[in-house]
Write a protein that holds these residues in place. Structure first.
Motif, PDB file in Angstrom:
ATOM      1  N   LYS A  72      31.764  22.962  -5.838  1.00 27.11           N
ATOM      2  CA  LYS A  72      32.670  22.175  -6.659  1.00 27.11           C
ATOM      3  C   LYS A  72      32.437  22.449  -8.138  1.00 27.11           C
ATOM      4  O   LYS A  72      33.374  22.610  -8.916  1.00 27.11           O
ATOM      5  N   ARG A  73      31.186  22.533  -8.536  1.00 31.51           N
ATOM      6  CA  ARG A  73      30.861  22.820  -9.936  1.00 31.51           C
ATOM      7  C   ARG A  73      31.247  24.256 -10.319  1.00 31.51           C
ATOM      8  O   ARG A  73      31.637  24.504 -11.448  1.00 31.51           O
ATOM      9  N   LYS A 102      28.344  29.508 -10.620  1.00 32.73           N
ATOM     10  CA  LYS A 102      28.951  30.619  -9.878  1.00 32.73           C
ATOM     11  C   LYS A 102      27.869  31.510  -9.281  1.00 32.73           C
ATOM     12  O   LYS A 102      27.988  31.974  -8.152  1.00 32.73           O
ATOM     13  N   LEU A 103      26.806  31.737 -10.040  1.00 31.25           N
ATOM     14  CA  LEU A 103      25.687  32.528  -9.541  1.00 31.25           C
ATOM     15  C   LEU A 103      24.996  31.806  -8.385  1.00 31.25           C
ATOM     16  O   LEU A 103      24.687  32.414  -7.357  1.00 31.25           O
ATOM     17  N   LEU A 104      24.784  30.504  -8.529  1.00 31.25           N
ATOM     18  CA  LEU A 104      24.186  29.715  -7.446  1.00 31.25           C
ATOM     19  C   LEU A 104      25.049  29.742  -6.193  1.00 31.25           C
ATOM     20  O   LEU A 104      24.526  29.830  -5.081  1.00 31.25           O
ATOM     21  N   ALA A 105      26.353  29.675  -6.359  1.00 34.42           N
ATOM     22  CA  ALA A 105      27.258  29.706  -5.209  1.00 34.42           C
ATOM     23  C   ALA A 105      27.159  31.033  -4.472  1.00 34.42           C
ATOM     24  O   ALA A 105      27.177  31.066  -3.235  1.00 34.42           O
ATOM     25  N   ILE A 143      21.977  20.219   3.320  1.00 30.40           N
ATOM     26  CA  ILE A 143      22.442  21.564   2.962  1.00 30.40           C
ATOM     27  C   ILE A 143      23.948  21.554   2.719  1.00 30.40           C
ATOM     28  O   ILE A 143      24.437  22.157   1.760  1.00 30.40           O
ATOM     29  N   ILE A 144      24.688  20.855   3.566  1.00 31.15           N
ATOM     30  CA  ILE A 144      26.141  20.766   3.399  1.00 31.15           C
ATOM     31  C   ILE A 144      26.478  20.100   2.070  1.00 31.15           C
ATOM     32  O   ILE A 144      27.344  20.567   1.327  1.00 31.15           O
ATOM     33  N   GLY A 145      25.790  19.020   1.748  1.00 32.34           N
ATOM     34  CA  GLY A 145      26.023  18.320   0.487  1.00 32.34           C
ATOM     35  C   GLY A 145      25.688  19.170  -0.720  1.00 32.34           C
ATOM     36  O   GLY A 145      26.422  19.193  -1.715  1.00 32.34           O
ATOM     37  N   TYR A 146      24.585  19.886  -0.645  1.00 39.33           N
ATOM     38  CA  TYR A 146      24.171  20.761  -1.742  1.00 39.33           C
ATOM     39  C   TYR A 146      25.186  21.880  -1.955  1.00 39.33           C
ATOM     40  O   TYR A 146      25.588  22.159  -3.086  1.00 39.33           O
TER      41      TYR A 146
END
Length: 46
Positions: free
Chosen positions: A42-43, A3-6, A33-36
């Motif tokens: 998603k996570r 959540k923090l990464l997002a 970048i889109i895949g990352y």
């Protein structure tokens, strides 16, 4: 953790959908970048 990464990704990385990028014409670095961003989002939702 995800959540923090997002949240960081939302601030730092560009949003290609707002720019109107066509996925079929995206360059390799844009696809990475889109895949990352997809993976992290998603996570974070799980």
């Amino acid at each position: 953790m995800y959540k923090l990464l997002a949240q960081i990704n939302k601030i730092v990385l560009p949003s290609f959908t707002k720019q109107g990028l066509d996925i079929s014409k995206a360059k390799k670095w844009q696809m990475a970048i889109i895949g990352y961003r997809y993976y992290v989002t998603k996570r974070a939702l799980d």
